[in-house]
Design a protein around this motif. Structure first.
Motif, PDB file in Angstrom:
ATOM      1  N   ASP A 251       0.839  -1.224   0.000  1.00 45.06           N
ATOM      2  CA  ASP A 251       0.000   0.000   0.000  1.00 45.06           C
ATOM      3  C   ASP A 251       0.866   1.263   0.000  1.00 45.06           C
ATOM      4  OD1 ASP A 251      -0.894   0.063   3.568  1.00 45.06           O
ATOM      5  OD2 ASP A 251       0.954  -0.424   2.532  1.00 45.06           O
ATOM      6  N   LEU A 252       2.189   1.080   0.073  1.00 45.08           N
ATOM      7  CA  LEU A 252       3.095   2.241   0.025  1.00 45.08           C
ATOM      8  C   LEU A 252       3.696   2.446  -1.370  1.00 45.08           C
ATOM      9  CD1 LEU A 252       5.058   2.012   3.413  1.00 45.08           C
ATOM     10  CD2 LEU A 252       2.848   3.063   2.928  1.00 45.08           C
ATOM     11  N   MET A 282      -0.438  -7.857   1.709  1.00 42.52           N
ATOM     12  CA  MET A 282      -1.300  -7.438   2.819  1.00 42.52           C
ATOM     13  C   MET A 282      -1.856  -8.647   3.583  1.00 42.52           C
ATOM     14  SD  MET A 282      -1.479  -4.086   2.945  1.00 42.52           S
ATOM     15  CE  MET A 282       0.287  -3.988   2.637  1.00 42.52           C
ATOM     16  N   ILE A 283      -1.710  -8.592   4.896  1.00 44.68           N
ATOM     17  CA  ILE A 283      -2.316  -9.616   5.751  1.00 44.68           C
ATOM     18  C   ILE A 283      -3.791  -9.256   5.926  1.00 44.68           C
ATOM     19  CG2 ILE A 283      -2.366 -10.637   8.064  1.00 44.68           C
ATOM     20  CD1 ILE A 283       0.092 -11.460   6.507  1.00 44.68           C
ATOM     21  N   LYS A 289      -8.485  -6.689   4.060  1.00 49.66           N
ATOM     22  CA  LYS A 289      -7.144  -6.301   4.505  1.00 49.66           C
ATOM     23  C   LYS A 289      -7.240  -5.889   5.967  1.00 49.66           C
ATOM     24  CE  LYS A 289      -4.028  -2.382   4.356  1.00 49.66           C
ATOM     25  NZ  LYS A 289      -3.872  -0.976   3.970  1.00 49.66           N
ATOM     26  N   MET A 290      -6.295  -6.378   6.784  1.00 51.31           N
ATOM     27  CA  MET A 290      -6.254  -5.970   8.192  1.00 51.31           C
ATOM     28  C   MET A 290      -5.813  -4.510   8.204  1.00 51.31           C
ATOM     29  SD  MET A 290      -4.209  -7.866  11.297  1.00 51.31           S
ATOM     30  CE  MET A 290      -4.987  -9.459  11.042  1.00 51.31           C
ATOM     31  N   LYS A 292      -6.375  -0.282   9.966  1.00 48.72           N
ATOM     32  CA  LYS A 292      -6.884   0.587  11.031  1.00 48.72           C
ATOM     33  C   LYS A 292      -8.262   1.087  10.644  1.00 48.72           C
ATOM     34  CE  LYS A 292      -2.197   2.021  11.813  1.00 48.72           C
ATOM     35  NZ  LYS A 292      -1.156   3.000  11.581  1.00 48.72           N
TER      36      LYS A 292
HETATM   37  N1  LIG Z   1      -2.553  -5.470   6.568  1.00 41.89           N
HETATM   38  C1  LIG Z   1      -1.251  -5.249   6.357  1.00 41.89           C
HETATM   39  N2  LIG Z   1      -0.448  -6.246   5.902  1.00 41.89           N
HETATM   40  C2  LIG Z   1       0.874  -6.041   5.696  1.00 41.89           C
HETATM   41  N3  LIG Z   1       1.500  -4.860   5.925  1.00 41.89           N
HETATM   42  C3  LIG Z   1       0.735  -3.843   6.382  1.00 41.89           C
HETATM   43  C4  LIG Z   1      -0.659  -3.970   6.620  1.00 41.89           C
HETATM   44  N4  LIG Z   1      -1.133  -2.759   7.074  1.00 41.89           N
HETATM   45  C5  LIG Z   1      -0.067  -1.928   7.116  1.00 41.89           C
HETATM   46  N5  LIG Z   1       1.047  -2.560   6.699  1.00 41.89           N
HETATM   47  C6  LIG Z   1       2.400  -2.007   6.571  1.00 41.89           C
HETATM   48  O1  LIG Z   1       2.883  -1.676   7.873  1.00 41.89           O
HETATM   49  C7  LIG Z   1       3.774  -0.550   7.760  1.00 41.89           C
HETATM   50  C8  LIG Z   1       3.295   0.546   8.725  1.00 41.89           C
HETATM   51  O2  LIG Z   1       2.006   0.960   8.307  1.00 41.89           O
HETATM   52  S1  LIG Z   1       1.415   2.249   8.984  1.00 41.89           S
HETATM   53  O3  LIG Z   1       1.388   2.066  10.392  1.00 41.89           O
HETATM   54  O4  LIG Z   1       0.192   2.513   8.318  1.00 41.89           O
HETATM   55  N6  LIG Z   1       2.452   3.462   8.716  1.00 41.89           N
HETATM   56  C9  LIG Z   1       2.777   3.894   7.475  1.00 41.89           C
HETATM   57  O5  LIG Z   1       2.416   3.342   6.447  1.00 41.89           O
HETATM   58  C10 LIG Z   1       3.683   5.116   7.423  1.00 41.89           C
HETATM   59  N7  LIG Z   1       4.063   5.554   8.770  1.00 41.89           N
HETATM   60  C11 LIG Z   1       4.907   4.841   6.577  1.00 41.89           C
HETATM   61  S2  LIG Z   1       6.019   6.197   6.584  1.00 41.89           S
HETATM   62  C12 LIG Z   1       3.724  -0.089   6.303  1.00 41.89           C
HETATM   63  O6  LIG Z   1       4.831  -0.622   5.580  1.00 41.89           O
HETATM   64  C13 LIG Z   1       2.426  -0.706   5.789  1.00 41.89           C
HETATM   65  O7  LIG Z   1       2.478  -0.970   4.397  1.00 41.89           O
END
Ligand SMILES: Nc1ncnc2c1ncn2[C@@H]1O[C@H](COS(=O)(=O)NC(=O)[C@@H](N)CS)[C@@H](O)[C@H]1O
Ligand SMILES: [Zn+2]
Length: 412
Positions: A251-252, A282-283, A289-290, A292
């Motif tokens: 997602d980045l 993505m998990i 998708k898990m 927030k």
């Molecule tokens: N469901 C998911 N499965 C796998 N990776 C995830 C999932 N949700 C978030 N991530 C990853 O976890 C990391 C942190 O996600 S985050 O808390 O949303 N934070 C951010 O994306 C920003 N602080 C990046 S600078 C990121 O690399 C994001 O792609």
């Protein structure tokens, strides 16, 4: 910001083939070729709802890269940020009548604990956006002075934007088409419909202070940074103009890593910013998708407080391929527990079959774009042979235990 406790990594004899990883920008699995010190920037959390199993899966993938590069004899300069100021954090704090600073500190502390429990090697630099505010605003001022950025024509809020035409390479990292970029920009914090932008997807670099929002004094005027420039500045200032790996979840890919690369390249002229752009799948939970926003989260800390062995969480997440979107299920954890118990039983034996081939197989599979399903199967095979046919090599159980620790981070 302080990182978390170091993890001891057993030294193994010999080494495996070069690490090959899928690179998003070229769409191919290519060998990494770091110098004596590999340079890796992996985006950190936005500190709320941490640490869910999606976060954990992503950081475990890059932990394997870190461990494998070390096994090849490289040093690894690993840098990670904390997005401790951003829209979503402010919104969550407001929703919960929480102070956004306290929320960020609390969740970052929990994240560090979870990472240490999962035995993830700590980054050498763990940097919060707030503590990096000076270098971020300086980075933006340089882009503005260099003509890659511009102030939007808005008397009330003359915010600073990045011009996507600045480098002549924009789009090479994601390879997404215009339509997709517009849609993802809208979905992920962009403001493509704001009047006065040169190009709809131009990204915000500096948001001038609004009433009731936190802001920081700077040569740009009081305000706060856009999301992407924080990572470009923190990475560039510590790892240099071109790095071996820029990583995060899929997602980045866009807009975040596309702009992070473009900001760095606009400032330095060095292209590409990262030799590998690596993204994990993505998990999911119950088919979604898990995340927030969905609130369908399983937390590492909850599993830990239910006495789940962190090594079982690691094994459960490593049982799938890091690039696959894949579900988290209770069964995955139960299988991982069984696997962990069997491996522990096998390495507790006085002797076993020769470990050499197993360690070779472990390295070969990990070097092949982190093929953990095959890597775990190689250890299963050794454990089965040891438990069924026994073996006479008294060094083998210890060697397998050390290899599983060093390369997979799993403590037997
Ligand atoms: N469901 C998911 N499965 C796998 N990776 C995830 C999932 N949700 C978030 N991530 C990853 O976890 C990391 C942190 O996600 S985050 O808390 O949303 N934070 C951010 O994306 C920003 N602080 C990046 S600078 C990121 O690399 C994001 O792609
Ligand atoms: Zn980032």
């Amino acid at each position: 910001m302080q990182s978390w406790a170091p993890v001891d990594v057993p030294r193994l004899e010999g080494s495996g083939p070069p690490l090959r990883l899928y690179d998003t920008s070229t769409g191919r699995v290519r060998p990494t070729a770091p110098g004596p010190e590999a340079t890796m920037y992996v985006c950190g959390i936005t500190p709320y709802d941490a640490t869910h199993l999606g976060h954990a899966a992503t950081y475990l993938a890059f932990d394997l890269v870190n461990r494998y590069w070390r096994d090849l004899g490289h040093d690894v300069h690993y840098v990670q940020n904390v997005t401790d100021i951003d829209e979503p954090l402010l919104e969550r704090a407001a929703r919960d009548q929480d102070d956004w600073v306290v929320l960020g500190m609390r969740e970052t502390a929990l994240f560090r604990e979870d990472m240490a429990a999962l035995r993830v090697l700590p980054p050498r630099h763990y940097i919060g956006a707030v503590e990096a505010m000076g270098e971020i605003s300086e980075f933006v001022a340089k882009l503005l002075a260099g003509g890659s950025a511009y102030r939007i024509d808005d008397a009330e809020f003359p915010d600073v934007y990045f011009d996507i035409t600045a480098t002549g390479h924009f789009g090479y990292e994601s390879n997404y088409d215009e339509q997709t970029m517009l849609q993802l920009s809208r979905e992920r914090g962009g403001d493509p419909d704001r009047p006065g932008k040169r190009n709809p997807t131009d990204a915000l670099l500096w948001r001038m202070a609004r009433e009731g929002e936190p802001s920081w004094e700077s040569e740009l005027g009081a305000g706060r940074p856009g999301w992407h420039v924080e990572c470009a500045a923190i990475a560039l200032n510590r790892l240099g103009e071109q790095i071996d790996l820029n990583g995060g979840g899929s997602d980045l890919i866009f807009p975040h890593h596309e702009f992070g690369a473009a900001h760095a390249e606009a400032l330095t002229g060095a292209h590409p910013f990262a030799r590998h752009y690596v993204h994990s799948g993505m998990i999911g939970l119950d088919g979604e998708k898990m995340s927030k926003s969905r609130g369908n989260l399983v937390f590492v800390s909850k599993l830990r407080s239910a006495d789940v062995d962190p090594s079982a969480i690691r094994l459960a997440l490593l049982s799938g391929h890091y690039r696959d979107d894949r579900p988290w299920t209770d069964d995955l954890l139960a299988q991982a527990h069984r696997r962990l118990d069997r491996w522990r039983e096998a390495v507790a034996l006085k002797a076993g079959p020769d470990a050499g081939q197993t360690i070779t197989d472990l390295r070969t599979h990990l070097a092949d774009d982190l093929d953990t399903p095959r890597a775990l199967a190689a250890v299963d095979a050794w454990a089965d042979a040891a438990l069924e046919r026994r073996g006479t090599d008294t060094a083998a159980p210890g060697r397998v235990r050390d290899a599983v620790d060093a390369l997979l981070g799993v403590r037997l």
